[in-house]
Motif scaffolding. Structure first.
Motif, PDB file in Angstrom:
ATOM      1  N   UNK B  48       0.896  -1.267  -0.030  1.00  0.00           N
ATOM      2  CA  UNK B  48       0.003  -0.097   0.107  1.00  0.00           C
ATOM      3  C   UNK B  48       0.609   0.905  -0.068  1.00  0.00           C
ATOM      4  N   UNK B  49       1.787   1.235   0.734  1.00  0.00           N
ATOM      5  CA  UNK B  49       2.741   2.393   0.847  1.00  0.00           C
ATOM      6  C   UNK B  49       3.367   2.732  -0.279  1.00  0.00           C
ATOM      7  N   UNK B  50       3.893   1.617  -1.042  1.00  0.00           N
ATOM      8  CA  UNK B  50       4.466   1.834  -2.398  1.00  0.00           C
ATOM      9  C   UNK B  50       3.507   2.344  -3.391  1.00  0.00           C
ATOM     10  N   UNK B  51       2.299   1.722  -3.270  1.00  0.00           N
ATOM     11  CA  UNK B  51       1.167   2.330  -4.362  1.00  0.00           C
ATOM     12  C   UNK B  51       1.025   3.708  -4.168  1.00  0.00           C
ATOM     13  N   UNK B  52       1.023   4.148  -2.868  1.00  0.00           N
ATOM     14  CA  UNK B  52       1.016   5.478  -2.659  1.00  0.00           C
ATOM     15  C   UNK B  52       2.034   6.207  -3.345  1.00  0.00           C
ATOM     16  N   UNK B  53       3.307   5.890  -3.081  1.00  0.00           N
ATOM     17  CA  UNK B  53       4.468   6.399  -3.739  1.00  0.00           C
ATOM     18  C   UNK B  53       4.541   6.381  -5.155  1.00  0.00           C
ATOM     19  N   UNK B  54       3.983   5.409  -5.730  1.00  0.00           N
ATOM     20  CA  UNK B  54       4.081   5.451  -7.243  1.00  0.00           C
ATOM     21  C   UNK B  54       2.749   6.151  -7.757  1.00  0.00           C
ATOM     22  N   UNK B  55       1.894   6.664  -7.042  1.00  0.00           N
ATOM     23  CA  UNK B  55       0.905   7.311  -7.580  1.00  0.00           C
ATOM     24  C   UNK B  55      -0.374   6.583  -7.793  1.00  0.00           C
ATOM     25  N   UNK B  56      -0.340   5.364  -7.889  1.00  0.00           N
ATOM     26  CA  UNK B  56      -1.441   4.443  -7.956  1.00  0.00           C
ATOM     27  C   UNK B  56      -2.601   4.584  -6.812  1.00  0.00           C
ATOM     28  N   UNK B  57      -2.097   5.093  -5.900  1.00  0.00           N
ATOM     29  CA  UNK B  57      -3.334   5.180  -4.529  1.00  0.00           C
ATOM     30  C   UNK B  57      -2.907   6.795  -4.036  1.00  0.00           C
ATOM     31  N   UNK B  58      -4.151   7.433  -3.537  1.00  0.00           N
ATOM     32  CA  UNK B  58      -3.747   8.731  -3.004  1.00  0.00           C
ATOM     33  C   UNK B  58      -3.975   8.506  -1.408  1.00  0.00           C
ATOM     34  N   UNK B  66       9.261  15.191  -2.139  1.00  0.00           N
ATOM     35  CA  UNK B  66      10.313  14.413  -3.205  1.00  0.00           C
ATOM     36  C   UNK B  66      11.475  15.778  -3.279  1.00  0.00           C
ATOM     37  N   UNK B  67      12.707  15.323  -3.087  1.00  0.00           N
ATOM     38  CA  UNK B  67      13.879  16.207  -2.955  1.00  0.00           C
ATOM     39  C   UNK B  67      13.477  17.410  -2.161  1.00  0.00           C
ATOM     40  N   UNK B  68      12.875  17.419  -1.110  1.00  0.00           N
ATOM     41  CA  UNK B  68      12.636  18.774  -0.475  1.00  0.00           C
ATOM     42  C   UNK B  68      11.486  19.454  -0.863  1.00  0.00           C
ATOM     43  N   UNK B  69      10.623  19.120  -2.141  1.00  0.00           N
ATOM     44  CA  UNK B  69       9.419  19.837  -2.364  1.00  0.00           C
ATOM     45  C   UNK B  69       8.119  18.989  -2.235  1.00  0.00           C
ATOM     46  N   UNK B  70       7.037  19.681  -1.459  1.00  0.00           N
ATOM     47  CA  UNK B  70       5.960  19.256  -1.361  1.00  0.00           C
ATOM     48  C   UNK B  70       5.353  18.629  -2.778  1.00  0.00           C
ATOM     49  N   UNK B  71       5.009  17.487  -2.683  1.00  0.00           N
ATOM     50  CA  UNK B  71       4.179  16.813  -4.122  1.00  0.00           C
ATOM     51  C   UNK B  71       2.818  16.220  -4.014  1.00  0.00           C
ATOM     52  N   UNK B  72       2.162  16.382  -4.964  1.00  0.00           N
ATOM     53  CA  UNK B  72       0.961  15.678  -4.770  1.00  0.00           C
ATOM     54  C   UNK B  72       0.783  14.640  -6.040  1.00  0.00           C
ATOM     55  N   UNK B  73       0.686  13.464  -5.861  1.00  0.00           N
ATOM     56  CA  UNK B  73       0.449  12.523  -7.250  1.00  0.00           C
ATOM     57  C   UNK B  73      -0.874  11.840  -7.293  1.00  0.00           C
ATOM     58  N   UNK B  74      -1.503  12.309  -8.329  1.00  0.00           N
ATOM     59  CA  UNK B  74      -2.788  11.736  -8.566  1.00  0.00           C
ATOM     60  C   UNK B  74      -2.869  10.618  -9.548  1.00  0.00           C
ATOM     61  N   UNK B  75      -1.811  10.169 -10.366  1.00  0.00           N
ATOM     62  CA  UNK B  75      -1.845   9.094 -11.085  1.00  0.00           C
ATOM     63  C   UNK B  75      -0.344   8.726 -11.269  1.00  0.00           C
ATOM     64  N   UNK B  77       1.645   8.513 -13.822  1.00  0.00           N
ATOM     65  CA  UNK B  77       2.426   9.355 -14.718  1.00  0.00           C
ATOM     66  C   UNK B  77       3.058  10.499 -13.664  1.00  0.00           C
ATOM     67  N   UNK B  78       2.281  10.909 -12.793  1.00  0.00           N
ATOM     68  CA  UNK B  78       3.038  12.108 -11.756  1.00  0.00           C
ATOM     69  C   UNK B  78       4.138  11.671 -10.997  1.00  0.00           C
ATOM     70  N   UNK B  79       4.120  10.353 -10.577  1.00  0.00           N
ATOM     71  CA  UNK B  79       5.031   9.951  -9.918  1.00  0.00           C
ATOM     72  C   UNK B  79       6.334   9.655 -10.979  1.00  0.00           C
TER      73      UNK B  79
END
Lengths: 332, 505
Positions: B48-58, B66-75, B77-79
Motif C-alpha cells: 500500500x505504501x509503495x502504491x501511494x509512492x507510485x501514484x496508484x493510490x492517493x 520529493x527532494x525537499x518539495x511538497x508533491x501531490x501525485x494523482x496518477x 504518470x505524476x510519480x
C-alpha cells in the motif's frame, strides 16, 4: 498503537471489513430487483394493457423460449466460455427436425431425436473449445454456420410444417392458467440451478471459470467441464427450438435468429461475469425478466424497434461496465 | 556529505479503504545515495505504501516530499515525472519486443520527429553496459532467462534517469549467484546518487545491501534503523512482535520404505534423464537455479505436462499419469509455485477451495455436494493449520499469502496422498507463516508422508530436507545426504562450477 490494535480486531471478526463491500454487494443483488419493480410500476401507470393477466401470460410465453437457452448460456459464461453463437443453428435444428420427423416417427420420438442431434452439435462445440482449445466465439460461429447449412440443405431451404396438431395443443395447454411451455421452462431453470449451485459439476464449472489453471491443478477435469457447458447449452437450445417449432407449427432455417443475443443479454444484465467464475441461474433469470418486461413495455408504448435495440445495447454495456467495476472492488 | 540530502519524506501517511485501515501515520525518510530497505510481514502495509509512492493510490492523510518539495501525485504518470520508478515483482515487459524496445517502451528516442532506432540501440547498450550486464539489446526479450528479464526491468527503470527506484522483492526469482550480480548493480546505482527503496522478505539480503531499514507492522511504522545496527533476529522480532527462535526447525522422523520412484524421466525439451526416490517420512529437496527444470519435473510427475521418456513408480508399482486426476488417484499431490495463478480460485471461499479435489467423493448419488460434510472437512483444516481468519466461508482471495498457501496444502491433504510435491511453498509468505508451513510439513512426514520440496532458498533447503537433488539445465544430480550438505556444494552443482566427480553422494 490502540488504533492498530482496534484495527486488527475488526479485521478479525470481519464486521468492519465487510461493511463497505456489503453495500455495493447488496446493490448488485437487489439493484436488478428494484429495476424490475420500477419497470412494472412504470408499465402499470403508463399503459392500461401492461398489468393484465393476458399480457403477463404473453410475456411469460415469449420469455420461456429464450429462457431455456439462458439456462444453458449461463453455464457457458460461468465456465469462462464467453458465448455460444451456434444457438440459432441448434434452435433451427430442434425446430425443423421436430416438425419434419413427426410424420415418420411420431411427435415424441421426433422431439427426442431433434434435441439429441442439437446436443451432438454441442458436443462438437465442446470438443473444439475444451479439448482442441479453439476460441469459443470462432468455434461456435463456425459450427453454427455449418449446422445451419446442413439443416437448410436437408429441408431444401423451405418452411417445414407440423403434421400432428395434438402436439401443438400440448404445448399450448395450460395448468392453472400457466402455459405448459412456461412450466417446462421453469422446470429446466430449477434443474439448471440445482446443477450449477449444488452439485460437484456446478462447482467445477465455477472453479474452471474462476481460475482455469488452479482448477486443473486441483484435479478438476477442466476440459470436460468446459465442453460440458456447450453440450448443456446445445441441449437447452434444442429443447427450446423443439418447443418453438411445436408452438408455431412451422419452422424455417432462420427461426432461431437473434436468440443467442437475447440470451447473452439476459445473462449479462443479470450480472453473470463475462470473464467467468461468477454467476448463478437466479441472477440470469432476473436479467431475463428485466429485459423481457422492459421490451414488453417499450412495445406496448410503441417505441420504435431501432430505439429498442439502442436501449438494450446500453443495458449490456452498462452491465458489463458494472461487472468490471465490481470485480475491481472485489465484490463480484 | 551529499548523501544527507533528502530524496523522499513521507509524513503521517494513512490510507483507509472501505472498512480497513491499511496504513496509519507512517513516516518514511529516504536519502539520496542510500539503499533503504522496507521489511514487514505480508499485510503489514508495504505494498500500500509503495502504491501511494507510485501514484496508484492517493493517501487518506499525510504529505509527501520529493527532494525537499511538497508533491501531490494523482496518477502513476505524476510519480514518473518526479523521477520515481518502480520495479515490480511481476515483470512489466513485452516478451515479443527486443530488449532495447522494452527499455525505451513509451519513450522511444526520436530524431527530427522520427523514431531513432540507431539511437535507441546505442543508448540501450550504454545503459546495459553501465549496469555491468552482457545482455544484447537486440535480443528478443522472451528469449532471455527470467533473471535476465529482471535485469532488463531494472535497466528500464535506470534508463529513465530516476531519482528514486523502488524494487519490490527483486530477488524472489533469482538464484544466489544472480542476486550477487543484482547487488553489484544496485551499489552502482546507489553510488550514482540514486535513492533505492528495497522491499524484501529475505532478511539476510536486506542486511547485505541496505544502509537503513524500516520495519512496518500492521500498517504502522515500527522503527527505522541503520542496517549496521540491527540483526536478522531483531528484525524478525520487530516484524512479528515476538521472538521466533528457530527459523528452520527440523523435526526428526522415521524414514520408511520407498514411496515414489522416478526413473529417467524427460519431456523431450526442458529436462531429461531425471531419476530420484522419495521414502515415507522423508523430505527430498529439489533445488537449482531458476529455469533449471525443477517446476517442469514436478508438473510432469503430476500429469500437468506430458513425459516422453522414463517411468514413475508408486509403492513399487509403475503408474501411468496423464492428468492431475490420475495423479491424485495414484496418491500424488502437488502444490504449485504460482499460488495466485495456479493455486487458488480467488472468488471462491476457503471451504470451496479446500474441497475441490475431493468434491466428487463429497457428493451424493444425485451429484449434490453434501454441505455439512464439506463444511466439517474445511473446518478441520482451518483449525488444524490455524488459518486466519478461522472462517471457511471467507473468500480466499481476501486472505494473506501464507494463509492461502495453508489452504492450498489442506486441499491436497484431504485427498490423503502418499507423496506431496511442494513447489516453492514459502515464496512470498511472511516469516511467521513460513515457520507454520514448515511445521505442517514436519507433521506430515512424521505421519509417514513422502515430501518433495522445491525451493531456491538454500537456508530453507538445508534446514528442512533430508536429502537434496540439485538440478542444472534439465539434469538432476545424484541425491546428497543431509550430512554432506553445504551451501557451496549445492551452488557448485547448480552452476556447474564443479567437476562431475563431486556429484556422487
Amino acid at each position: 498503537m490502540t488504533d492498530v490494535a482496534a484495527m486488527g480486531q475488526t479485521t478479525k471478526d470481519g464486521a468492519r471489513f465487510n461493511q463497505g463491500n456489503r453495500l455495493v454487494g447488496l446493490l448488485s443483488r437487489a439493484g436488478l430487483l428494484l429495476a424490475i419493480l420500477a419497470v412494472i410500476l412504470y408499465g402499470s401507470i403508463s399503459n392500461p394493457v401492461f398489468f393484465t393477466a393476458g399480457n403477463f401470460v404473453n410475456v411469460l410465453t415469449s420469455m420461456s423460449i429464450v429462457g431455456i437457452v439462458v439456462v444453458g448460456m449461463t453455464f457457458v459464461l460461468v465456465v469462462g466460455g464467453m458465448a455460444d453463437l451456434s444457438v440459432p443453428a441448434t434452435i433451427a435444428c430442434g425446430a425443423i427436425l421436430c416438425l419434419a420427423l413427426q410424420a415418420y416417427i411420431g411427435p415424441v420420438p421426433a422431439f427426442a431425436v431433434a434435441v439429441l442431434l442439437a446436443g451432438v452439435t454441442g458436443l462438437v462445440n465442446g470438443v473444439l473449445v475444451g479439448y482442441v482449445g479453439i476460441n469459443p466465439i470462432i468455434a461456435t460461429l463456425g459450427m453454427g454456420t455449418i449446422v445451419l447449412g446442413i439443416v437448410q440443405a436437408a429441408v431444401g431451404g423451405v418452411i417445414v410444417y407440423g403434421a400432428d396438431p395434438s402436439s401443438a395443443d400440448f404445448v399450448k395447454s395450460r395448468i392453472f392458467g400457466v402455459p405448459m411451455i412456461a412450466i417446462i421452462f421453469i422446470a429446466i431453470a430449477i434443474i439448471g440451478n440445482f446443477v450449477l449451485s449444488r452439485t460437484f459439476w456446478g462447482r467445477w464449472t465455477i472453479a474452471t471459470g474462476g481460475n482455469y489453471s488452479a482448477a486443473e491443478a486441483s484435479a478438476v477435469p477442466v476440459r470436460a467441464v468446459r465442453a460440458g457447458a456447450f453440450v448443456i447449452t446445445a441441449f437447452a437450445a434444442g429443447i427450446s427450438g423443439g418447443l418453438l417449432g411445436l408452438t408455431l407449427q412451422s419452422a424455417r432455417p432462420l427461426v432461431g435468429q437473434g436468440y443467442e443475443f437475447s440470451a447473452i443479454t439476459a445473462v449479462v444484465v443479470g450480472g453473470v461475469s463475462i470473464m467467468g467464475g461468477f454467476g448463478s441461474i437466479p441472477r440470469a433469470m432476473a436479467g431475463l425478466v428485466f429485459v423481457q418486461l422492459l421490451t414488453n413495455v417499450m412495445v406496448l408504448q410503441g417505441v420504435r424497434t431501432p430505439i429498442q435495440g439502442f436501449v438494450l445495447g446500453l443495458l449490456i454495456a452498462g452491465a458489463v461496465a458494472l461487472d468490471i467495476a465490481l470485480r475491481k472492488r472485489g465484490v463480484a | 556529505m551529499p548523501s544527507a540530502a533528502s530524496a523522499l519524506h513521507m509524513r503521517g501517511i494513512s490510507k483507509v479503504f472501505p472498512g480497513v485501515k491499511a496504513l496509519s501515520g507512517v513516516e518514511l525518510a529516504v536519502r539520496f545515495g542510500t539503499v533503504h530497505a522496507i521489511v514487514g510481514e505480508n499485510g503489514a502495509g508495504k505494498s500500500t505504501l509503495m502504491k501511494i509512492l507510485s501514484g496508484a493510490y492517493a493517501p487518506t492523510t499525510g504529505t509527501i516530499e520529493v527532494a525537499g518539495t511538497d508533491v501531490r501525485m494523482k496518477r502513476p504518470a505524476d510519480a514518473q515525472r518526479l523521477g520515481i520508478r518502480m520495479v515490480h515483482q511481476e515483470l512489466n515487459l513485452v516478451p515479443d519486443l527486443t530488449v532495447a524496445e522494452n527499455i525505451f517502451l513509451g519513450r522511444m528516442p526520436k530524431r527530427l520527429g522520427f523514431f531513432d532506432r540507431g539511437g535507441m540501440l546505442r543508448r540501450a547498450a550504454a545503459v546495459l553496459a553501465e549496469l555491468g550486464t552482457s545482455i544484447d539489446p537486440q535480443e528478443r526479450l522472451g528469449d532471455l532467462t527470467i533473471s535476465q528479464q529482471q535485469l532488463v526491468e531494472i535497466a528500464k527503470a535506470y534508463a529513465a534517469d530516476p531519482r528514486i527506484i523502488v524494487l519490490d522483492e527483486p530477488t524472489s526469482s533469482l538464484s544466489e549467484h544472480e542476486t550477487a550480480a543484482l547487488f553489484r548493480i544496485l551499489r552502482k546505482m546507489r553510488d550514482a546518487g540514486i535513492a533505492i527503496i528495497y522491499i524484501s522478505h529475505r532478511l539476510k539480503e536486506v542486511l547485505e545491501i541496505a544502509d537503513e531499514v524500516t520495519v512496518l507492522r500492521d500498517g504502522a511504522m515500527i522503527e527505522t534503523r541503520a542496517a549496521s545496527g540491527i540483526t536478522a533476529a531483531e528484525m524478525i522480532r520487530l516484524m512479528v512482535g515476538r521472538e521466533v527462535s528457530n527459523v528452520f526447525p527440523k523435526t526428526p522422523s522415521v524414514i520408511g520404505k520407498q514411496v515414489l520412484s522416478v526413473r529417467g524421466i524427460g519431456d523431450g525439451a526442458r529436462f531429461a534423464d531425471v531419476s530420484f526416490d522419495v521414502r515415507a517420512g522423508e523430505i527430498l529437496g529439489l533445488t537449482g537455479l531458476v529455469g533449471a527444470g525443477r517446476t517442469e519435473v514436478a508438473r510432469a510427475i503430476f500429469g500437468l505436462a506430458p513425459l516422453t521418456t522414463g517411468t514413475i513408480e508408486i509403492d513399487g508399482a509403475p503408474v501411468t499419469i496423464r492428468s492431475p486426476a490420475a495423479a491424485a488417484r495414484a496418491g500424488i499431490a502437488y502444490v504449485p509455485e504460482d499460488r495466485k495463478g495456479d493455486g487458488i480460485v480467488p472468488a471462491m471461499t476457503v471451504r470451496e477451495n479446500i474441497s475441490l479435489p475431493v468434491l466428487r467423493r463429497l457428493a451424493n448419488r444425485f451429484g449434490r455436494v453434501r454441505r455439512g460434510v464439506e463444511r466439517d472437512l474445511a473446518q478441520t483444516y482451518v483449525q488444524k493449520f490455524s488459518i486466519v481468519p478461522p472462517d471457511g466461508e471467507r473468500r480466499i482471495g481476501l486472505l494473506s499469502g501464507g494463509n492461502q498457501q495453508k489452504a492450498v496444502i489442506s486441499r491436497w491433504l484431504a485427498t490423503d496422498p502418499k507423496v506431496l510435491i511442494l513447489d516453492e511453498p514459502t515464496r512470498g509468505v511472511d516469516v511467521g507463516a513460513k515457520a507454520e508451513i514448515h511445521g505442517i510439513i514436519g507433521q506430515l512426514v512424521a505421519n509417514g508422508m513422502a515430501v518433495v520440496m522445491i525451493s531456491s532458498e538454500l537456508p530453507e533447503i538445508m534446514g528442512v530436507c533430508d536429502r537434496v537433488v540439485v538440478m542444472r539445465d534439465g539434469r538432476a544430480s545424484a541425491p546428497i545426504a543431509r550430512e554432506g550438505l553445504t551451501e557451496e556444494r549445492i551452488m557448485a552443482l547448480a552452476t556447474g562450477e564443479d567437476s562431475a566427480e563431486g556429484e556422487a553422494a
